[in-house]
Enzyme design. Structure first.
Site, short mmCIF file in Angstrom:
data_model
loop_
_atom_site.label_atom_id
_atom_site.label_comp_id
_atom_site.label_asym_id
_atom_site.label_seq_id
_atom_site.Cartn_x
_atom_site.Cartn_y
_atom_site.Cartn_z
N SER A 19 -22.54 4.48 -4.81
CA SER A 19 -23.12 5.06 -6.03
C SER A 19 -24.00 6.29 -5.75
O SER A 19 -24.15 7.15 -6.61
CB SER A 19 -23.95 4.01 -6.78
OG SER A 19 -24.96 3.48 -5.93
N GLY A 56 -21.22 0.58 -6.01
CA GLY A 56 -21.13 -0.80 -5.55
C GLY A 56 -20.32 -0.99 -4.28
O GLY A 56 -20.21 -2.11 -3.76
N ASN A 84 -25.13 -0.82 0.18
CA ASN A 84 -24.82 -2.06 -0.53
C ASN A 84 -24.68 -3.24 0.42
O ASN A 84 -25.03 -4.37 0.07
CB ASN A 84 -23.56 -1.89 -1.38
CG ASN A 84 -23.83 -0.98 -2.58
OD1 ASN A 84 -24.78 -1.16 -3.31
ND2 ASN A 84 -22.98 0.02 -2.75
N ASP A 165 -34.60 2.36 -11.67
CA ASP A 165 -34.29 1.25 -10.77
C ASP A 165 -34.92 1.41 -9.39
O ASP A 165 -34.91 0.50 -8.57
CB ASP A 165 -32.78 1.05 -10.64
CG ASP A 165 -32.04 2.25 -10.03
OD1 ASP A 165 -32.70 3.16 -9.49
OD2 ASP A 165 -30.80 2.26 -10.08
N HIS A 168 -31.75 4.83 -7.13
CA HIS A 168 -30.82 5.95 -7.31
C HIS A 168 -31.58 7.22 -7.66
O HIS A 168 -32.44 7.21 -8.53
CB HIS A 168 -29.81 5.63 -8.41
CG HIS A 168 -28.89 4.51 -8.05
ND1 HIS A 168 -29.13 3.21 -8.45
CD2 HIS A 168 -27.75 4.49 -7.32
CE1 HIS A 168 -28.16 2.43 -7.97
NE2 HIS A 168 -27.31 3.19 -7.28
#
Length: 196
Positions: A19, A56, A84, A165, A168
């Site tokens: 991502s 992801g 991830n 979050d 990111h």
């Protein structure tokens, strides 16, 4: 009799990642590959940066789609995978095995690589963190890849440069990432030109 000179094709860089490469929650013009291409072109480099980021994705996922992502012509690859794996607590040995296989395949095709590393989150413990942190420098050395030790350098932990979050980057965060990584990408381009 007129002769036509074929224009040299742009150097094609594949950005294989998760991502962070794909541009999670960002408009198209603020995604890492787009910003990187814009900056390189502004500096006089004839390049095309292809976004092969999948949100992801793990290192194993990147390996599974590598051949498809490479397509017909790729001159260089930026590999940005592993975040991830770390967030899911995947055994670092498995992450390293997948990344090793990606770099081995690219090495066989004589495609130069920039390996963008990831640092382990502090809460994962010293043993896991130590094993994870060692992956990137070890593989870069093994395959003579250009190493950029931490993809989020200068951005991680800065609320002004991250989305809500905390993981990111924002549009401004991507600009910082590209600015800091640019010299290493230019080094990658030089290697690509030397192998063409």
């Amino acid at each position: 009799m007129s002769t036509t000179v074929k224009a040299e094709a742009a150097t094609r860089i594949l950005a294989l990642g998760d991502s962070l490469t794909a541009g999670f929650n960002l408009p198209a013009n603020a995604m890492f590959p787009v910003v990187l291409e814009r900056r390189l072109r502004a500096a006089g480099h004839d390049v095309e940066v292809v976004n092969a980021g999948v949100s992801g994705d793990t290192a194993q996922g990147g390996l599974e789609r590598l051949d498809w992502a490479l397509g017909d012509k790729v001159d260089a690859v930026i590999v940005e995978l592993g975040a991830n794996d770390m967030l899911r607590g995947i055994d670092p040995a498995l992450t390293e095995k997948s990344l090793d296989e990606i770099l081995r395949k690219l090495s066989e095709r004589k495609i130069p690589v920039l390996l963008a590393g990831m640092l382990p989150a502090p809460g994962l413990g010293k043993e896991y963190g130590g094993q994870f942190a060692a992956i990137y420098p070890r593989l870069a050395s093994k395959y003579n890849a250009v190493l950029y030790p931490f993809f989020l350098d200068g951005v991680a932990g800065d609320t002004a440069l991250n989305q809500a979050d905390g993981m990111h980057p924002t549009r401004a965060g991507v600009e910082v990432i590209v600015e800091r990584m640019l010299p290493k990408v230019v080094e990658l381009l030089e290697r690509a030109k030397a192998t063409q």
